[in-house]
Motif scaffolding. Structure first.
Motif, short mmCIF file in Angstrom:
data_model
loop_
_atom_site.label_atom_id
_atom_site.label_comp_id
_atom_site.label_asym_id
_atom_site.label_seq_id
_atom_site.Cartn_x
_atom_site.Cartn_y
_atom_site.Cartn_z
N TYR A 385 21.03 71.09 -1.10
CA TYR A 385 21.35 69.64 -1.49
C TYR A 385 20.19 69.30 -2.40
O TYR A 385 19.12 69.75 -2.29
N ALA A 386 20.54 68.16 -3.43
CA ALA A 386 19.60 67.61 -4.11
C ALA A 386 20.12 66.30 -4.56
O ALA A 386 21.09 66.19 -5.50
N GLN A 388 21.38 64.08 -2.69
CA GLN A 388 23.06 63.89 -1.92
C GLN A 388 24.02 64.69 -3.10
O GLN A 388 25.09 64.50 -2.67
N GLU A 413 17.35 73.42 7.06
CA GLU A 413 17.90 72.41 6.21
C GLU A 413 16.90 71.70 5.42
O GLU A 413 17.17 71.40 3.98
N THR A 414 15.52 71.48 5.67
CA THR A 414 14.55 71.15 4.83
C THR A 414 14.25 71.87 3.66
O THR A 414 14.31 71.43 2.70
N GLN A 417 17.04 71.65 1.14
CA GLN A 417 16.68 70.50 0.30
C GLN A 417 15.60 70.83 -0.81
O GLN A 417 15.91 70.23 -1.88
N THR A 421 16.15 70.70 -4.75
CA THR A 421 15.39 69.80 -5.75
C THR A 421 14.70 70.93 -6.74
O THR A 421 14.90 70.23 -7.93
#
Length: 644
Positions: A385-386, A388, A413-414, A417, A421
């Motif tokens: 994810y980035a 949302q 999960e971190t 992200q 990004t």
């Protein structure tokens, strides 16, 4: 009982101490009050003895006055003196009867003393005073001897009263000394009692608590304190015992707890190291494939995964493209290098946007057996994810069954992200570079239109005129057109050289003043126009982007001077203090600014300079007067300056 149990007021340590102190204070106040009362009475008795004793002297003085004889004149003086003595005796008796708390003065409150005083007063008023008055008036001269004998009896009664008062004072003095001795004894007993009370209530419990703490310091966790009271020290002893129980239990498990905490800290340090290393790696400028490959290698090494892959989502076609992989067979890579959203386990996870950890031993669907045929027992799916926005996912494959706890899932999960990004930053950087190239190409096109295109259009017209003159055999026209063609070609050649030079301009170590000096010097050598740079630089350095735009604006302004101004002198002024000011002035032909405004954006050179000024949030102004010259001024406020 628990430490939070309320202590009854009567059992509180403060209540005991305050009660004992108040008791001793009450006894001391009583003893002091008795002593003060006895002292006050003794002072009053002493004053009464003095005043009572003065009655004897006054009686004898009165007898002496009455026994004197003489002339009538002496008789009047004797009567006055006798009256004064009788008045003094009356005043003394009245004073003794009324008392005077201020002195103090009063007769002791005993029946014998007051009875004797009443007899003395009655004898004075009924017998002695009337006899004295008669003798003073000369009517009782024959009764002087009787009066003197009566005076002796009166004085004897006064003496008896004085003796009674003295004996009473002796008794009160005895009780005063007794009360003082009692007060002294009370002070000694109170001191001893308070010392005993302090020892029993405070010092002894504190000593026991200190000894218990010392034994516990020596690792004697068997020590316990006796709870023999319900006050604060009793609760402290109970709390100490509870602490000892807890410490004894913890000390027995201390080694296991230390090992557990050490393992947890090591695990957290490894997690932090992975996060730090991954974040530092993902911040490096690199293509997406090496970026994803390095990311996948790091998490695979950390979790000891046997395989893995990173897939990027093509949202327009709902395709999931495999970017990098490791530990997977070529057959599996070939088959699943591109899957649809909703297909296979991974596609379903993307469709549902949930983190999934599959135990392949419990799955029997056909398309789910491919990973199991590869020998994998567990496959995990974590999303990228980035902001949302869902960009894809990455897999970890394990040949032995592996369950990831909540902390490990949160870590992955971190990391997803962080990877998202980084990928989004690569895309944004590419778009930014594309936009910068597009904007610069637009400015280049405008510059070419303003210089080369106009020159070529002029040459095209001259060639057409030359062709027509040749056909018509007008050699005179040909002779006029050929020099114009030669001048147009030379001007276009100079424009091309100037544009190439401007496009290749670079800043040497970000030195704006040096680049401007080079530009002004080259302009002076190529055109022969006297050009000067006046720089007053005291402000913070500009970033390279702003410096390049400033350099290009100066180059464009000098190009306009060369083409249109016909000037003999140009001055470039640079003042960099609180605000940044840049101006280019010439003494050329000038023009009417109203005509330029009427042409709008057709004068591409001025338009390009304004666009470059807007890029760095500066304002560009132009002022000109026909026959006087032109001035271009750029202002960059301090608030819009960026840090270098």
């Amino acid at each position: 009982m628990p430490l939070t149990t309320l202590i009854p007021s009567r059992q509180k340590l403060s209540a005991k101490i305050v009660g004992a102190l108040l008791g001793f204070l009450g006894l001391a106040l009583c003893a002091i009050g008795v002593t003060l009362y006895l002292s006050w009475q003794l002072e009053g008795s002493a004053a009464a003895i003095n005043d009572t004793g003065s009655l004897r002297m006054s009686s004898y003085r009165l007898a002496i006055v009455l026994s004197q004889s003489g002339t009538d004149k002496d008789m009047a003086a004797r009567q006055a003196l006798a009256a004064r003595q009788m008045g003094q005796i009356d005043a003394t008796l009245a004073q003794l009867q009324q008392g005077d708390p201020q002195r103090p003065l009063f007769l002791p409150p005993t029946r014998a003393i007051h009875g004797e005083f009443e007899r003395i007063g009655s004898e004075w008023r009924r017998e002695l005073r009337p006899a004295a008055q008669a003798l003073a008036s000369g009517q009782g001269a024959g009764g002087l001897q009787s009066y003197l004998a009566h005076t002796d009896r009166f004085v004897a009664r006064v003496n008896a009263l004085v003796q009674l008062i003295e004996r009473d004072s002796e008794a009160r003095t005895f009780w005063l000394r007794a009360s003082q001795l009692a007060l002294l004894a009370l002070a000694m007993i109170g001191t001893v009692s308070l010392i005993y009370l302090m020892f029993s209530l405070i010092i002894e419990p504190v000593t026991r608590l200190h000894e218990g703490l010392h034994r516990m310091k020596e690792k004697d966790f068997e020590v316990r304190l006796a709870v023999d009271s319900g006050d604060e020290f009793g609760q402290l002893a109970q709390g100490f015992n509870q602490m000892a129980d807890r410490l004894q239990a913890l000390y027995g498990k201390l080694e296991g707890l230390v090992q557990t905490k050490t393992a947890a800290l090591e695990h957290q340090n490894r997690e932090l190291a992975l996060l730090y290393d991954s974040a530092a790696f993902l911040q490096r400028p690199q293509p997406v494939e090496p970026l994803c490959q390095g990311f996948l290698q790091r998490i695979s090494d950390y979790f000891q995964a046997d395989g893995g892959s990173v897939r990027v989502l093509d949202a327009g076609r709902d395709n999931l493209h495999m970017v990098v992989h490791h530990g997977l067979s070529p057959k599996l890579v070939e088959r699943e290098h591109c899957i649809k959203v909703g297909d296979c386990l991974c596609g379903e996870a993307v469709q549902k946007k949930v983190t999934v950890i599959h135990d392949l031993r419990k799955l029997n669907n056909g398309y789910e057996l491919e990973c199991r045929r590869e020998g994998f027992a567990t496959v995990s799916v974590f999303h990228i994810y980035a902001h949302q926005q869902h960009l894809g996912f990455f897999n970890l494959h394990f040949r032995t069954p592996r369950e990831l706890d909540a902390r490990e899932q949160g870590l992955l999960e971190t990391l997803g992200q962080l990877l998202g990004t980084a990928i989004e930053n690569l895309r944004l950087g590419a778009r930014e570079r594309e936009m910068a190239v597009s904007e610069e190409r637009n400015l280049v096109a405008q510059g070419l239109h303003d210089s080369i295109a106009q020159g070529l259009n002029f040459l095209n017209l001259q060639v057409q005129m030359l062709d027509q003159s040749v056909r018509d055999g007008k050699l005179d026209d040909v002779a006029e057109i050929v020099p114009a063609l030669r001048a147009g070609v030379q001007e276009s050649y100079e424009d091309v050289r100037e544009l190439l030079h401007n496009f290749r301009s670079r800043l040497v170590e970000g030195n704006l003043v040096g680049a401007l000096e080079t530009t002004v010097d080259k302009f002076r050598r190529q055109t022969g126009i006297a050009a000067e740079l006046v720089a007053d630089v005291d402000g913070a350095p500009f970033p390279r982007e702003q410096q390049l735009q400033l350099l290009f604006i100066v180059q464009e302004a000098l190009s306009n001077v060369r083409k249109h101004a016909g000037a003999s002198r140009v001055t470039v002024r640079l003042k960099d203090s609180h605000d940044f000011l840049l101006s280019i002035e010439d003494n050329g032909a000038g023009f009417d600014p109203a005509l330029l405004e009427g042409r709008g954006d057709s004068h591409v050179g001025i338009h390009i300079m304004r666009e470059r000024a807007q890029r760095i949030e500066a304002s560009l102004s132009l002022s000109s007067t026909p026959g006087v010259g032109t001035r271009i001024a750029l202002t960059l406020p301090q608030a819009h300056r960026r840090a270098a």
